[in-house]
Design a protein around this motif. Structure first.
Motif, PDB file in Angstrom:
ATOM      1  N   VAL A  34     -12.705  31.553  -5.830  1.00 57.40           N
ATOM      2  CA  VAL A  34     -13.783  32.202  -5.088  1.00 57.40           C
ATOM      3  C   VAL A  34     -14.935  32.558  -6.023  1.00 57.40           C
ATOM      4  CG1 VAL A  34     -14.421  34.205  -3.694  1.00 57.40           C
ATOM      5  CG2 VAL A  34     -12.179  33.122  -3.377  1.00 57.40           C
ATOM      6  N   GLY A  72      -7.634  45.446  -0.725  1.00 56.27           N
ATOM      7  CA  GLY A  72      -7.720  44.653   0.494  1.00 56.27           C
ATOM      8  C   GLY A  72      -7.561  45.510   1.737  1.00 56.27           C
ATOM      9  N   ASP A  92     -13.035  34.219   5.652  1.00 60.93           N
ATOM     10  CA  ASP A  92     -12.784  34.823   4.342  1.00 60.93           C
ATOM     11  C   ASP A  92     -11.383  35.424   4.253  1.00 60.93           C
ATOM     12  OD1 ASP A  92     -16.135  36.128   4.405  1.00 60.93           O
ATOM     13  OD2 ASP A  92     -15.419  34.329   3.373  1.00 60.93           O
ATOM     14  N   ARG A 127      -4.307  41.567   0.416  1.00 60.08           N
ATOM     15  CA  ARG A 127      -4.636  40.815   1.624  1.00 60.08           C
ATOM     16  C   ARG A 127      -5.935  41.299   2.244  1.00 60.08           C
ATOM     17  NH1 ARG A 127      -1.919  37.398   4.499  1.00 60.08           N
ATOM     18  NH2 ARG A 127       0.046  37.903   3.435  1.00 60.08           N
ATOM     19  N   TRP A 181     -11.356  35.376  -9.359  1.00 60.52           N
ATOM     20  CA  TRP A 181     -10.700  35.753  -8.110  1.00 60.52           C
ATOM     21  C   TRP A 181     -10.427  34.473  -7.326  1.00 60.52           C
ATOM     22  CZ3 TRP A 181      -8.738  40.306  -6.463  1.00 60.52           C
ATOM     23  CH2 TRP A 181      -9.113  41.461  -7.163  1.00 60.52           C
ATOM     24  N   GLY A 200      -7.458  36.067   3.894  1.00 64.50           N
ATOM     25  CA  GLY A 200      -6.442  35.456   3.054  1.00 64.50           C
ATOM     26  C   GLY A 200      -5.931  36.443   2.036  1.00 64.50           C
ATOM     27  N   ARG A 210      -8.302  32.808  -3.720  1.00 67.47           N
ATOM     28  CA  ARG A 210      -7.928  33.151  -2.354  1.00 67.47           C
ATOM     29  C   ARG A 210      -7.013  32.065  -1.797  1.00 67.47           C
ATOM     30  NH1 ARG A 210     -13.133  33.455   0.976  1.00 67.47           N
ATOM     31  NH2 ARG A 210     -13.152  31.182   0.808  1.00 67.47           N
ATOM     32  N   GLN A 211      -6.020  32.539  -1.034  1.00 67.27           N
ATOM     33  CA  GLN A 211      -5.134  31.596  -0.347  1.00 67.27           C
ATOM     34  C   GLN A 211      -4.984  32.010   1.100  1.00 67.27           C
ATOM     35  OE1 GLN A 211      -1.235  31.016  -2.073  1.00 67.27           O
ATOM     36  NE2 GLN A 211      -1.121  28.969  -1.183  1.00 67.27           N
ATOM     37  N   ARG A 223      -4.446  27.513  -2.669  1.00 64.69           N
ATOM     38  CA  ARG A 223      -5.231  28.552  -3.296  1.00 64.69           C
ATOM     39  C   ARG A 223      -6.530  27.954  -3.844  1.00 64.69           C
ATOM     40  NH1 ARG A 223      -1.452  32.655  -5.894  1.00 64.69           N
ATOM     41  NH2 ARG A 223      -0.592  30.758  -6.809  1.00 64.69           N
ATOM     42  N   TYR A 247      -5.931  37.547  -1.709  1.00 62.08           N
ATOM     43  CA  TYR A 247      -6.804  37.429  -2.859  1.00 62.08           C
ATOM     44  C   TYR A 247      -6.058  37.803  -4.136  1.00 62.08           C
ATOM     45  CZ  TYR A 247     -10.959  36.698   0.007  1.00 62.08           C
ATOM     46  OH  TYR A 247     -11.897  36.177   0.869  1.00 62.08           O
TER      47      TYR A 247
END
Length: 120
Positions: free
Chosen positions: A48, A9, A89, A115, A36, A91, A38-39, A45, A93
């Motif tokens: 993806v 990230g 996008d 992140r 995967w 967040g 994402r939040q 959450r 992951y």
């Protein structure tokens, strides 16, 4: 116990790219599905992208055409290539076991996450 470690990230500008990596241990990954998730801050959450052991992939609509999920069963690794990133996008992951053919996680196995921050 399943162990997951995410990395890759970072902070990028809109339109940029990142490649997220995940290593999985103590999980019979070759016959299982991975995903995967994402939040974003203040949000639940969400899935993806997910991938079957055969390589079949599934994406949420907002990720189609921009993200690419892949895996190497021998290396117990899963990747998520993020391209043409947008601020929405952003967040944390996470990679995790997934319910095959769906965008939902299987069980409650989570790593520390990585992140992603996309600025406009």
């Amino acid at each position: 116990e399943v162990q997951l470690a995410e990395s890759g990230g970072g902070s990028v500008q809109a339109g940029g790219s990142l490649r997220l990596s995940c290593t999985v241990t103590e999980y019979t990954g070759s016959s299982n599905c991975m995903g995967w998730f994402r939040q974003a801050p203040g949000q639940e959450r969400e899935g993806v992208a997910t991938i079957l052991a055969t390589g079949t992939t599934y994406y949420r609509d907002s990720a189609k055409g921009r993200f690419n999920i892949s895996r190497d069963n021998d290396k117990n690794a899963v990747w998520l290539q993020l391209s043409r990133l947008k601020p929405e996008d952003s967040g944390m992951y996470y990679c995790a076991p997934a319910r095959c053919g769906s965008m939902t996680a299987r069980g409650n196995y989570w790593g520390q996450g990585t992140r992603v921050t996309v600025s406009s």
